[in-house]
Scaffold this motif. Structure first.
Motif, PDB file in Angstrom:
ATOM      1  N   ASN A 162       8.532   4.112   8.615  1.00  0.00           N
ATOM      2  CA  ASN A 162       7.779   3.064   9.291  1.00  0.00           C
ATOM      3  C   ASN A 162       8.534   2.604  10.536  1.00  0.00           C
ATOM      4  O   ASN A 162       9.761   2.478  10.521  1.00  0.00           O
ATOM      5  N   ARG A 163       7.789   2.332  11.588  1.00  0.00           N
ATOM      6  CA  ARG A 163       8.437   1.906  12.821  1.00  0.00           C
ATOM      7  C   ARG A 163       7.437   1.189  13.709  1.00  0.00           C
ATOM      8  O   ARG A 163       6.228   1.226  13.476  1.00  0.00           O
ATOM      9  N   THR A 164       7.976   0.565  14.743  1.00  0.00           N
ATOM     10  CA  THR A 164       7.166  -0.032  15.795  1.00  0.00           C
ATOM     11  C   THR A 164       7.400   0.757  17.075  1.00  0.00           C
ATOM     12  O   THR A 164       8.549   1.031  17.435  1.00  0.00           O
ATOM     13  N   SER A 165       6.328   1.138  17.748  1.00  0.00           N
ATOM     14  CA  SER A 165       6.476   1.977  18.934  1.00  0.00           C
ATOM     15  C   SER A 165       5.378   1.650  19.940  1.00  0.00           C
ATOM     16  O   SER A 165       4.440   0.896  19.637  1.00  0.00           O
ATOM     17  N   SER A 166       5.492   2.219  21.122  1.00  0.00           N
ATOM     18  CA  SER A 166       4.493   2.054  22.177  1.00  0.00           C
ATOM     19  C   SER A 166       3.994   3.412  22.638  1.00  0.00           C
ATOM     20  O   SER A 166       4.755   4.384  22.684  1.00  0.00           O
ATOM     21  N   VAL A 167       2.714   3.474  22.984  1.00  0.00           N
ATOM     22  CA  VAL A 167       2.167   4.688  23.586  1.00  0.00           C
ATOM     23  C   VAL A 167       2.700   4.816  25.006  1.00  0.00           C
ATOM     24  O   VAL A 167       2.774   3.834  25.747  1.00  0.00           O
ATOM     25  N   VAL A 168       3.063   6.034  25.378  1.00  0.00           N
ATOM     26  CA  VAL A 168       3.514   6.318  26.741  1.00  0.00           C
ATOM     27  C   VAL A 168       2.541   7.308  27.372  1.00  0.00           C
ATOM     28  O   VAL A 168       2.272   8.370  26.803  1.00  0.00           O
ATOM     29  N   LEU A 169       1.993   6.948  28.524  1.00  0.00           N
ATOM     30  CA  LEU A 169       1.116   7.837  29.281  1.00  0.00           C
ATOM     31  C   LEU A 169       1.672   7.959  30.682  1.00  0.00           C
ATOM     32  O   LEU A 169       1.757   6.968  31.412  1.00  0.00           O
ATOM     33  N   GLY A 170       2.080   9.176  31.048  1.00  0.00           N
ATOM     34  CA  GLY A 170       2.704   9.387  32.341  1.00  0.00           C
ATOM     35  C   GLY A 170       1.913  10.338  33.212  1.00  0.00           C
ATOM     36  O   GLY A 170       1.594  11.462  32.796  1.00  0.00           O
ATOM     37  N   LEU A 171       1.579   9.904  34.420  1.00  0.00           N
ATOM     38  CA  LEU A 171       0.890  10.775  35.369  1.00  0.00           C
ATOM     39  C   LEU A 171       1.885  11.695  36.054  1.00  0.00           C
ATOM     40  O   LEU A 171       2.854  11.239  36.652  1.00  0.00           O
ATOM     41  N   VAL A 172       1.634  13.002  35.961  1.00  0.00           N
ATOM     42  CA  VAL A 172       2.457  13.985  36.671  1.00  0.00           C
ATOM     43  C   VAL A 172       1.881  14.248  38.054  1.00  0.00           C
ATOM     44  O   VAL A 172       2.584  14.250  39.052  1.00  0.00           O
ATOM     45  N   LYS A 173       0.566  14.463  38.114  1.00  0.00           N
ATOM     46  CA  LYS A 173      -0.092  14.610  39.412  1.00  0.00           C
ATOM     47  C   LYS A 173      -1.597  14.409  39.250  1.00  0.00           C
ATOM     48  O   LYS A 173      -2.155  14.602  38.168  1.00  0.00           O
ATOM     49  N   VAL A 174      -2.240  13.996  40.330  1.00  0.00           N
ATOM     50  CA  VAL A 174      -3.690  13.879  40.368  1.00  0.00           C
ATOM     51  C   VAL A 174      -4.157  14.334  41.741  1.00  0.00           C
ATOM     52  O   VAL A 174      -3.525  14.032  42.756  1.00  0.00           O
ATOM     53  N   ASP A 175      -5.241  15.122  41.754  1.00  0.00           N
ATOM     54  CA  ASP A 175      -5.709  15.683  43.022  1.00  0.00           C
ATOM     55  C   ASP A 175      -7.239  15.703  43.032  1.00  0.00           C
ATOM     56  O   ASP A 175      -7.877  16.124  42.063  1.00  0.00           O
ATOM     57  N   ASN A 176      -7.806  15.231  44.116  1.00  0.00           N
ATOM     58  CA  ASN A 176      -9.243  15.277  44.366  1.00  0.00           C
ATOM     59  C   ASN A 176     -10.039  14.442  43.370  1.00  0.00           C
ATOM     60  O   ASN A 176     -11.157  14.796  43.006  1.00  0.00           O
ATOM     61  N   MET A 177      -9.501  13.341  42.946  1.00  0.00           N
ATOM     62  CA  MET A 177     -10.282  12.408  42.148  1.00  0.00           C
ATOM     63  C   MET A 177      -9.748  10.987  42.312  1.00  0.00           C
ATOM     64  O   MET A 177      -8.544  10.786  42.443  1.00  0.00           O
TER      65      MET A 177
END
Length: 208
Positions: free
Chosen positions: A149-164
């Protein structure tokens, strides 16, 4: 002359032509643990983010993990080792800027005490889009199992985005293995029934 068809052929008239309706409501786990929307201020930073140069000799996947990112972290989530696995589901809404391919590459995972446990998140890309086209894409990160059992956070990292242009990003956390719903069970029955009906038609026309 009256055309007489076998009962199995008539059943085809009452079976849905597409399995999409049966798949509606499919989940990514047994329980929805948390839902988040990435703040608009973070979306602005992501659109202004300049991707780092790839490392020569490394694979695309490894370069995606080694790359600099513009990162968003969720509030902390309580995770239980009895509710494994945990799935991070990301839904991206965007608008295509020009004709062509709309491409984005991401990292997704969990922030742990000794660092982030991240994987490449594929699927948030569309080819041959038109300028101004609204896009909605969903991708699921590699399932994660926790030994304690633990407490954690979601990590979402953008590497690149193109044409949007990023309009919104929704992140959901699901726990457990999805169960088979009534509709999913009926889908398997539907496929078997169609096969039986086709055999009945073959028997009727060629074995009379």
């Amino acid at each position: 002359m009256t055309l007489r068809l076998p009962l199995c052929a008539l059943l085809l008239l009452f079976i849905p032509a597409s399995g999409d309706v049966l798949a509606e409501g499919k989940k990514y786990g047994k329980k929805l643990v948390a839902e988040y929307r990435v703040p608009a201020s973070t979306l602005v930073k992501m659109e202004e983010f300049k991707p780092s140069a790839p490392v020569k000799g490394e694979s695309v996947a490894m370069n995606a993990l080694l790359a600099d990112t513009e990162t968003w972290r969720s509030p902390e989530v309580e995770l239980s080792n009895t509710a494994n696995p945990y799935n991070i589901v990301v839904t991206l809404a965007a608008t295509a800027i020009a004709d062509g391919d709309a491409v984005s590459l991401w990292q997704a995972g969990w922030q742990l005490e000794d660092g982030a446990r991240l994987n490449v998140l594929p699927g948030l890309t569309r080819s041959a889009v038109k300028a101004g086209q609204r896009l909605t894409m969903t991708a699921v990160a590699t399932p994660t199992t926790f030994k304690q059992n633990r407490t954690s956070s979601v990590v979402l990292g953008l590497v690149k985005v193109d044409n949007m242009k990023l309009d919104s990003i929704d992140v959901a956390v699901w726990s457990g293995i999805p169960g088979t719903s009534f509709l999913e069970g009926f889908r398997a029955f539907y496929v078997a029934l169609v096969g039986l009906a086709m055999f009945g038609l073959w028997w009727f026309w060629f074995k009379r």
